[in-house]
Each structure stands twice: as C-alpha cells, then as structure tokens.
Design a protein around this motif. Structure first.
Motif: not given
Length: 254
Positions: A57-64, A83-98
């Motif tokens: 949800v945070v990744r989507a919030w950042l993207a949208e 695996d669900y948690l790890r996949a979610g983290l891998s999607e979120l980190l690029p949005e946070l690592d700015v």
C-alpha cells in the motif's frame, strides 16, 4: 535530514532491510498459527502478511501520489507469506531509496510530507512487528539499537499520540501530563478532553508533570507500542496519568 527525523535517513533504510529479513527468516521456521503474546487475536503468519500488505500500500501510495484504494493484500496461490513480504519489500525499496529524502510526497501526517516520513514509518513498522514475530515464535527477541529505539519513541509520540488520536476524534477523559525519559532524550506529553500534545524537551527536565516514565530506550519504545508491560519501565507520580497515556496509545496504534 528532515526536521522530524532524529537519525540519518540511510539508517532507516538499513533498519528496514535488516528487520524485514529477520522477520521473514524467523517466520519461515515457526508455526504460523502461533499467537502474538502482546496482540490478542493476531497470529504469527497474519502478522507477516500484514507487513507485506503495508509494503504494497505504501509503494502504491508513493507511485500514485495519494492513498490507494486497491493493492495486493494477500499472497498469490502457492506463495508463502515470507516470500510475499520479501517481494513487497523489493518493490518498495526503490521508491524509498532516493537521493533526497526531503522530496515531497503525500503522507497521512501533515507535519512531514516527504519520502523521509515513509522511510521512518516503514523502519518502525517492521521493527515492532519483528518483535511480535520473534515473541510468537518463542525465540530470543533481538535487541533494538538505542538510536533506532529513541527515534521510535519520538515517532510514536508525535505521529500516533500527537496526531493520529486527533484524526480518530479520540481524547483523554481527564487532564494528565507525563514526562518520558530514555537515554539522553525526554518528551513532555499531555492528554485532556480536548487534545493530545507532545513536545521534545531538555533531558534534564521534562517540566512540571503529573507523572514520569523512564527506562532504557528499548523498554520505553516497546512499552509505548504496548509490547511490554508497565513493570518493564519505571513510573513515578500519578498512575492514572500514565495509564491514560498507555490506553490512548492502544487506540491510536491498533
């Protein structure tokens, strides 16, 4: 570093990565049906799923650029919660690592509408639920570094007590002031029938208060999140003022 953060933003990302992996590794070797001692009704596996959903949800919030209405809330068929948690983290980190954590983004806290808010929020979300998972698994709970715990105290007081309660329309039933002390930091908090207020103060004096709570940074941090009993911290003064603070935070953070 943004005005709200008390540690460097790279520290939040480092904490998020380490805590998420520890959470997933612990869950992989535990019974998912095990109950989380400090969270009635929550099980270990559900806690891991919850964190994975929050990442999305945070990744989507950042993207949208605004609070999303839809996101993947559960693992896919055949996908483990780890695996669900790890996949979610891998999607979120690029949005946070700015490069600039003060880059403007939408958040739910008016005092900090930057990427740094989400870096901080995800670090503490993951740390607290890692404690939950380790407690449920019956393994030793890894120590929380003092700088992270001190920042976590500041976050839960300002974001959840000082802001979230107002969003929920929840106030105290009586006036009560509490001084909190941990490490070299102190905070003054007040609850009354109109609002909840918090401010950082000099560690040598939290002002004229009805009660004081002090202990190690980790103990105070976990106590404010309801993860450890009041016997794990030292309290002085008006027990009702302390109890009201604790009860209001249970409503703010549920």
């Amino acid at each position: 570093m943004s005005a709200q953060a008390t540690i460097e933003h790279r520290r939040y990302l480092e904490t998020l990565r380490v805590e998420a992996e520890l959470l997933a590794d612990t869950a992989a070797g535990a019974r998912h049906e095990a109950r989380v001692p400090s969270c009635p009704g929550m099980a270990l596996g559900e806690t891991v799923r919850h964190v994975g959903s929050v990442y999305r949800v945070v990744r989507a919030w950042l993207a949208e650029g605004t609070r999303p209405e839809q996101w993947q809330r559960d693992p896919r068929d055949g996908e483990s919660v780890e695996d669900y948690l790890r996949a979610g983290l891998s999607e979120l980190l690029p949005e946070l690592d700015v490069a600039d954590p003060e880059a403007p983004v939408d958040t739910w806290w008016p005092a900090d509408r930057t990427v740094g808010f989400w870096q901080r929020r995800m670090a503490h979300e993951t740390t607290i639920h890692r404690v939950d998972v380790q407690s449920a698994a019956g393994v030793p709970v890894r120590e929380i570094p003092e700088d992270v715990a001190l920042d976590g105290i500041d976050e839960v007081l300002h974001v959840w007590f000082g802001h979230r309660l107002g969003q929920l329309g929840v106030t105290g039933t009586r006036e009560g002031t509490v001084g909190l002390h941990a490490g070299d930091r102190a905070w003054w908090v007040r609850a009354d029938p109109t609002q909840s207020t918090v401010r950082r103060v000099d560690a040598r004096d939290a002002g004229n208060v009805d009660a004081r709570v002090h202990g190690s940074a980790e103990r105070v941090y976990l106590w404010l999140w309801g993860r450890t009993p009041t016997t794990e911290v030292t309290t002085e003064g008006d027990v009702d003022a302390v109890a009201q603070l604790w009860a209001l935070l249970r409503l703010a953070t549920r």
